[in-house]
Design a protein around this motif. Structure first.
Motif, PDB file in Angstrom:
ATOM      1  N   GLU A  85       0.816  -1.217   0.000  1.00 61.74           N
ATOM      2  CA  GLU A  85       0.000   0.000   0.000  1.00 61.74           C
ATOM      3  C   GLU A  85       0.851   1.269   0.000  1.00 61.74           C
ATOM      4  O   GLU A  85       0.311   2.375  -0.059  1.00 61.74           O
ATOM      5  CB  GLU A  85      -0.907   0.003   1.240  1.00 61.74           C
ATOM      6  N   VAL A  86       2.159   1.122   0.032  1.00 62.24           N
ATOM      7  CA  VAL A  86       3.072   2.266   0.118  1.00 62.24           C
ATOM      8  C   VAL A  86       3.713   2.529  -1.237  1.00 62.24           C
ATOM      9  O   VAL A  86       4.263   1.616  -1.869  1.00 62.24           O
ATOM     10  CB  VAL A  86       4.166   2.010   1.174  1.00 62.24           C
ATOM     11  N   PHE A  87       3.647   3.785  -1.673  1.00 62.38           N
ATOM     12  CA  PHE A  87       4.235   4.179  -2.951  1.00 62.38           C
ATOM     13  C   PHE A  87       5.139   5.391  -2.721  1.00 62.38           C
ATOM     14  O   PHE A  87       4.674   6.526  -2.670  1.00 62.38           O
ATOM     15  CB  PHE A  87       3.131   4.510  -3.960  1.00 62.38           C
ATOM     16  N   GLY A  88       6.444   5.119  -2.533  1.00 59.58           N
ATOM     17  CA  GLY A  88       7.435   6.178  -2.389  1.00 59.58           C
ATOM     18  C   GLY A  88       8.152   6.390  -3.716  1.00 59.58           C
ATOM     19  O   GLY A  88       8.063   5.567  -4.633  1.00 59.58           O
ATOM     20  N   THR A  89       8.889   7.476  -3.816  1.00 55.56           N
ATOM     21  CA  THR A  89       9.558   7.763  -5.089  1.00 55.56           C
ATOM     22  C   THR A  89      10.733   6.825  -5.364  1.00 55.56           C
ATOM     23  O   THR A  89      11.119   6.652  -6.521  1.00 55.56           O
ATOM     24  CB  THR A  89      10.032   9.226  -5.166  1.00 55.56           C
ATOM     25  N   ALA A  90      11.301   6.213  -4.329  1.00 56.83           N
ATOM     26  CA  ALA A  90      12.348   5.214  -4.572  1.00 56.83           C
ATOM     27  C   ALA A  90      11.755   4.062  -5.375  1.00 56.83           C
ATOM     28  O   ALA A  90      12.328   3.621  -6.391  1.00 56.83           O
ATOM     29  CB  ALA A  90      12.928   4.712  -3.251  1.00 56.83           C
ATOM     30  N   PHE A 224       2.229  10.178 -12.719  1.00 53.79           N
ATOM     31  CA  PHE A 224       2.738   8.809 -12.704  1.00 53.79           C
ATOM     32  C   PHE A 224       2.602   8.162 -11.326  1.00 53.79           C
ATOM     33  O   PHE A 224       2.384   6.952 -11.212  1.00 53.79           O
ATOM     34  CB  PHE A 224       4.204   8.761 -13.160  1.00 53.79           C
ATOM     35  N   MET A 225       2.709   8.962 -10.282  1.00 49.05           N
ATOM     36  CA  MET A 225       2.597   8.414  -8.939  1.00 49.05           C
ATOM     37  C   MET A 225       1.203   7.814  -8.726  1.00 49.05           C
ATOM     38  O   MET A 225       1.054   6.719  -8.171  1.00 49.05           O
ATOM     39  CB  MET A 225       2.873   9.485  -7.905  1.00 49.05           C
ATOM     40  N   PHE A 226       0.178   8.532  -9.169  1.00 54.20           N
ATOM     41  CA  PHE A 226      -1.176   7.982  -9.077  1.00 54.20           C
ATOM     42  C   PHE A 226      -1.341   6.794 -10.015  1.00 54.20           C
ATOM     43  O   PHE A 226      -1.993   5.797  -9.663  1.00 54.20           O
ATOM     44  CB  PHE A 226      -2.219   9.048  -9.399  1.00 54.20           C
ATOM     45  N   ASP A 227      -0.752   6.885 -11.202  1.00 55.65           N
ATOM     46  CA  ASP A 227      -0.850   5.781 -12.159  1.00 55.65           C
ATOM     47  C   ASP A 227      -0.310   4.483 -11.565  1.00 55.65           C
ATOM     48  O   ASP A 227      -0.839   3.403 -11.832  1.00 55.65           O
ATOM     49  CB  ASP A 227      -0.072   6.101 -13.446  1.00 55.65           C
ATOM     50  N   CYS A 228       0.771   4.591 -10.769  1.00 54.90           N
ATOM     51  CA  CYS A 228       1.345   3.405 -10.122  1.00 54.90           C
ATOM     52  C   CYS A 228       0.311   2.723  -9.238  1.00 54.90           C
ATOM     53  O   CYS A 228       0.182   1.491  -9.248  1.00 54.90           O
ATOM     54  CB  CYS A 228       2.553   3.795  -9.263  1.00 54.90           C
TER      55      CYS A 228
END
Length: 306
Positions: A85-90, A224-228
């Motif tokens: 559930e975690v989406f960081g930029t790394a 792109f962050m939301f797309d992920c």
């Protein structure tokens, strides 16, 4: 839901908003925690949302931790969360290079060991983590040894940023087929007590200036962050809420992706700043105006407990 934007969320409106969404995206620092302390009531909000069948995700521009590290921190603070559930930029940068760029080759990484781990988890090798000390003179710098397998430069937060790292990135980027990606453009990292330190955006701008090229960024407010999240979990933007403390990243991401937006005042941005954007008459600044604001996400608790 009707009404003007930048409205204080209270009373019956809280339940109306929650009923209108299936998924909620939360920024982390300044929203669910500050430093190493959870925002009072934040863990209860997250856990109750899940109990009521909402899908909850966490989106952060901070590239200094892996998904696993974030999940472990949240668990210690009392949040019911798993690393999926975690989406960081790394993580998102690694996914971007692998799936969108279809990178075949190594990455010259100006970033953290967490970024190295996320790259290697998707099968991308890197070089560059750690100090890179300068020696010799300018002709030596211009002819610094380069790894011929490097096909991309990735810039994230790098505590070892140096002139030699800047130079090495520049030398790679003189090759026009070398990809150029940055995690985010946040120029400051706010700290407790009103202090701040320079953010990744400062490092990225230095590399862009030297290379005379602009990087593609993957972090908020880039969609792109939301797309992920959406591609992996089938999130419907019409029934999704973005909760954040920064107008220029969190709220703008929500606007860019067609999400409902909620500003919390426990972090960086203020209602006065949001109202200034709203009254500016500038179309670009309207994207930084939230639909609603709350003092803290704990303001959602009465509706969730009722």
């Amino acid at each position: 839901m009707s009404g003007s934007k930048c409205a204080r969320l209270s009373g019956a409106r809280v339940q109306q908003l929650l009923d209108s969404v299936d998924s909620v995206l939360f920024d982390c620092d300044g929203v669910i925690w500050r430093g190493d302390q959870a925002i009072p009531g934040a863990a209860q909000v997250i856990n109750l949302l899940k109990e009521k069948g909402k899908r909850v995700f966490f989106v952060t521009n901070n590239s200094s931790k892996t998904r696993k590290m974030y999940a472990e921190k949240m668990s210690v603070l009392g949040f019911d969360v798993n690393e999926e559930e975690v989406f960081g930029t790394a993580y998102c940068s690694a996914v971007y290079l692998k799936t969108v760029c279809k990178l075949e080759g190594k990455v010259y990484l100006m970033g953290s060991d967490a970024m190295r781990q996320e790259l290697e988890a998707v099968g991308i090798q890197q070089t560059g983590v750690g100090p890179d000390h300068i020696s010799g003179k300018q002709t030596d710098w211009a002819n610094v040894p380069l790894d011929p397998e490097v096909k991309a430069v990735l810039v994230g937060f790098d505590a070892h940023f140096s002139y030699m790292k800047l130079n090495r990135a520049f030398q790679y980027l003189t090759q026009q087929d070398c990809l150029f990606v940055g995690t985010n453009r946040d120029t400051r990292l706010p700290l407790e007590g009103g202090k701040a330190v320079p953010g990744t955006g400062c490092l990225l701008l230095a590399v862009e200036t030297a290379a005379q090229r602009q990087a593609q960024t993957v972090g908020k407010p880039n969609h792109f962050m939301f797309d992920c999240v959406a591609s992996k979990f089938g999130v419907d933007p019409d029934r999704c809420l973005m909760v954040g403390d920064r107008l220029d990243t969190d709220i703008l991401l929500g606007s860019n992706c067609g999400l409902k937006t909620l500003l919390t005042l426990t972090g960086v941005s203020t209602v006065a700043e949001a109202e200034a954007h709203q009254q500016s008459g500038c179309a670009e600044r309207q994207g930084m105006v939230p639909d609603f604001y709350v003092e803290s996400i704990a303001d959602l608790l009465p509706a969730l407990q009722g």
